[in-house]
Design a protein around this motif. Sequence first.
Motif, PDB file in Angstrom:
ATOM      1  N   TYR A 203     -18.175   6.696  -6.215  1.00  0.00           N
ATOM      2  CA  TYR A 203     -16.726   6.793  -6.432  1.00  0.00           C
ATOM      3  C   TYR A 203     -16.153   5.389  -6.604  1.00  0.00           C
ATOM      4  O   TYR A 203     -16.449   4.487  -5.809  1.00  0.00           O
ATOM      5  N   ASP A 204     -15.366   5.197  -7.624  1.00  0.00           N
ATOM      6  CA  ASP A 204     -14.699   3.922  -7.869  1.00  0.00           C
ATOM      7  C   ASP A 204     -13.218   4.051  -7.533  1.00  0.00           C
ATOM      8  O   ASP A 204     -12.576   5.064  -7.862  1.00  0.00           O
ATOM      9  N   VAL A 205     -12.688   3.020  -6.888  1.00  0.00           N
ATOM     10  CA  VAL A 205     -11.264   3.006  -6.550  1.00  0.00           C
ATOM     11  C   VAL A 205     -10.450   3.039  -7.839  1.00  0.00           C
ATOM     12  O   VAL A 205     -10.698   2.265  -8.773  1.00  0.00           O
ATOM     13  N   SER A 206      -9.462   3.916  -7.896  1.00  0.00           N
ATOM     14  CA  SER A 206      -8.660   4.108  -9.111  1.00  0.00           C
ATOM     15  C   SER A 206      -7.278   3.486  -8.968  1.00  0.00           C
ATOM     16  O   SER A 206      -6.890   3.007  -7.899  1.00  0.00           O
ATOM     17  N   ASN A 207      -6.531   3.527 -10.070  1.00  0.00           N
ATOM     18  CA  ASN A 207      -5.147   3.023 -10.040  1.00  0.00           C
ATOM     19  C   ASN A 207      -4.293   3.821  -9.057  1.00  0.00           C
ATOM     20  O   ASN A 207      -3.405   3.265  -8.399  1.00  0.00           O
ATOM     21  N   ALA A 208      -4.558   5.129  -8.965  1.00  0.00           N
ATOM     22  CA  ALA A 208      -3.789   5.971  -8.035  1.00  0.00           C
ATOM     23  C   ALA A 208      -4.054   5.558  -6.590  1.00  0.00           C
ATOM     24  O   ALA A 208      -3.163   5.657  -5.733  1.00  0.00           O
ATOM     25  N   ASP A 209      -5.279   5.082  -6.301  1.00  0.00           N
ATOM     26  CA  ASP A 209      -5.612   4.655  -4.939  1.00  0.00           C
ATOM     27  C   ASP A 209      -4.955   3.330  -4.573  1.00  0.00           C
ATOM     28  O   ASP A 209      -4.829   3.006  -3.385  1.00  0.00           O
TER      29      ASP A 209
ATOM     30  N   ALA B 166     -10.785  -4.781  -2.124  1.00  0.00           N
ATOM     31  CA  ALA B 166     -11.219  -5.872  -1.250  1.00  0.00           C
ATOM     32  C   ALA B 166     -10.499  -5.855   0.093  1.00  0.00           C
ATOM     33  O   ALA B 166     -11.110  -6.143   1.133  1.00  0.00           O
ATOM     34  N   LEU B 167      -9.210  -5.510   0.086  1.00  0.00           N
ATOM     35  CA  LEU B 167      -8.405  -5.631   1.305  1.00  0.00           C
ATOM     36  C   LEU B 167      -8.219  -4.317   2.059  1.00  0.00           C
ATOM     37  O   LEU B 167      -7.914  -4.346   3.259  1.00  0.00           O
ATOM     38  N   TRP B 168      -8.399  -3.191   1.390  1.00  0.00           N
ATOM     39  CA  TRP B 168      -8.083  -1.919   2.049  1.00  0.00           C
ATOM     40  C   TRP B 168      -9.273  -0.951   2.122  1.00  0.00           C
ATOM     41  O   TRP B 168      -9.571  -0.406   3.186  1.00  0.00           O
ATOM     42  N   TYR B 169      -9.964  -0.772   0.984  1.00  0.00           N
ATOM     43  CA  TYR B 169     -11.032   0.242   0.949  1.00  0.00           C
ATOM     44  C   TYR B 169     -12.408  -0.390   1.157  1.00  0.00           C
ATOM     45  O   TYR B 169     -13.362  -0.067   0.458  1.00  0.00           O
ATOM     46  N   ASN B 170     -12.508  -1.236   2.137  1.00  0.00           N
ATOM     47  CA  ASN B 170     -13.763  -1.941   2.382  1.00  0.00           C
ATOM     48  C   ASN B 170     -14.033  -1.955   3.885  1.00  0.00           C
ATOM     49  O   ASN B 170     -13.166  -2.365   4.660  1.00  0.00           O
TER      50      ASN B 170
END
Length: 649
Positions: A108-114, A171-175
Motif C-alpha cells: 500500500y502506498d500513501v495517497s493524496n487523500a492520506d 516520513a512524519l506520520w505514517y512511519n
Amino acid sequence: MTTVTNNTEGVTRLYYIIAGCACALLGVLALYSSGMGLVDPKWHRAIGFALALIAGIAAAHTRRRIANPDGVPKAKMHIIIDAILLIAGLWSIWSFYSVQTQMEEFLYDVSNADAWPAIAGLVVFLELTRRLWGWGLFAVGSLAVIYLIFGQDLPGIMAHSGFSVVEMSEALWYNTNKGVFGSITNIVLATVFIFIIFGVLLEGTGAGDTLLKFAFLLTRKTRGGPAHAAIVASSLFGTMSGSTVANIVGTGTFTIPMIKKRGFSPEFAAGVEATASSGGQIMPPIMGAAALVMADLTGVGYLSIIVAALVPALFYYFSLFAAVTVEARRQGIEVQDMTTDDKITRVDMINSILFVAPIATVITTMLMGLSTAAAGFYAVIVLVALSVINPKVRAHPIRLWHSFLKGAESGATLLIAIAAIGILVGALDSTGLGLKLANVIAAIRGESLFSALLVAMCGALVLGMGMPTLPAYLIIILVMGPAIQELGLSMLTAHMFVFYYGVASSLTPPVAIAAYAAAPIAMANPLITSFMAFRLGMAKFIIPFIFAFYPTLLIIEEFNLLSFVWIVLRTMFCIWLFSSALSAYDRVKLSIPEVVLRFTAAFVMLMTDPIFHIPAILIGAALIYFDVNRAKKLIPTHVAVAANKEPQS
C-alpha cells in the motif's frame, strides 16, 4: 453573568471527568503492556496518542483557566477550538491506524487523500505542544516541517532533494521507525510510562517526606545543614520523579525556607535547590525518563547505564557539597543542633520501606533478566502493596488513585512533547541533515578533541535551552550525536556527554527553567537565581569532559583500577579548588592571584599528560597548605577580638 460563570464551571468539570477517564485508561494500558502482555504496536501507539490527545486538551484547558480565571467571555470560543482539535486529532490517528493495517495486509502506498489527515495531525499536536510545553519545543517541530517542505531552496549544506506533501506525510506520520509514531514513541509507551507512574506514586505514598527527614539527619553535623539536606533529598527525590520542576516543588517548598532561616541569601537558597533538583536525573538508580530512553537508543542494558552514571553523578553532588561548605564558611555559618521535629521517628523508619523496597525491586528484577518495563511494573505492585503501612495512606487511600491519575497525566503530556521530537527525528533522518552537521563540526574541530567537544557542548546548551530534560536530550543527540561519535567516543560516552548537557541546559541563563521554578518559592530574583544556580552547578559543565577523556570513570568501558583511582582523586581535588575559586573563599578570603592560580591548577591537573597534571597537583597542594596555615594564624586574633567585644560585668 452568574449563569455564564456556572456554565463555565460545568464545562470545566466535564473536562476534568473526561481527562480523568482518559488518564485512567492510559495508566491501565501502561500497567498491562509493561507487566501482563504484549500489545500490537500500531494499536498501542494509536490508542496511546488518542488518550494523550484527550488528556492533553483537558490539561491545556486547566492551565488556561488558572492563568486567566476571568476569561469567561472567550470560554465558548476555546471550547469550540478544543472540539475541533479533538476531532481532527482523532481523525488523523485513525488514519494512521488504518494505513498501517493496510500496509500489513498488502502493498500500500500513501495517497493524496492520506496526506490531509496527516497534516491535520501535525497541526494538532504542534498546537498542543505549544500549549503544554511552550514556544521552544513548538518552534523545533514547526521548523522541522517547514524545512522538510521548503528546504530544497536553501543554500549550501542545508539544501535537500525536496519532498512532496505525500512524502512528508509518509516520513512524519505514517512511519513506525521515525516521525510521530516512531521508535521513540514506542520507547516512551513501552518503558518510560510505567516509571513516570511509579515516580508519582512514590511521592503520593509519603516516601518524599521520609526522604527529607533522613536527609536532615545525615547532614545535621554539617555547616550547610538544610542546604546540604536539600542536596541529599533532591538527589534521591529527583531520581524517582525524573522531573526537575516536580523535584523543586516537592522538596523546595520545605528546604528553601529552612536554608534561608540558616542565614543564606534567598538567591543562594533557590540556587542550591534548583541545582540539586536538576541533578536528580543523573543520579542512579532510576534517573528519570531520559536514561530509560538512552538504554533503548544505545542498546546498552539499563543496569549498565546505572553503573556508568554513578561516579559522574557522585562527582556532581560532591561539587554541590563543596560549594555549600565554602559559602557557609564565607558567611560564618556554624553547625547548629538538630531540633526535636527533625528527629527520625518509628513511623519514619517504617515509611522508609516505601522507598527502599520498590528501588530494590527494580534492581533485583533486572538482575534476574527481566525487562526494564517489567521492573517498573513490579516496583509499582510492591509500592502499592506496601503503601498501607503509612497511616496517611490508610486514612485517605484515595490519594493513591489521585497519584496514579497524576502520573498518567504527566505521561500524557510527555507524549505530546514526544510528538514534536518525532517530527524532528523524521525530518533529520529523511534529509540527512544530522550527518551534514557532523561533517561541519569535524571541519571546525581540526585535530583537537577538546575543541570539538567544546563546540558540541555549546551546540547542546543552545539546543536544549528552556526545555525539559528528555526533549532536550533527544534533540541534542539527534543533531549533535553523529558528530560527537565521529570524534572517536563510544556510543555510550557520546550519549552520556549529551545527556549531561541536556540536564545542564535547565541551569543555563537566560532561560534557566530550574532557577525560575525555585525563585518564587524563595521570593528571590529569578535572573540572579539563574546565575547563582549556574555558578553552583558549574561542575556539571566540566564532568562530561572528564569522562570523555577518561572513559574508565564510566566503569563499564575501558576500566582500569589504578587509572580509575588516580583520576577520581584528581577530580575531587579539582572540584574543591574550582568551588573555592568560584567563591573566592576557602578557610579565609582568597586574593585575586590565588583565585587565578586555583582555577589554572584545577584545569591543568585534569590534562592527560603527567608532565602537566603532576606540577598542577603540587601547586594546588601548596595553595591549600598556605590557606590552612594562614587560617590557623588568624584564629587567635579572631578569638581575642571577640573577647574584647564581650561586655564587662
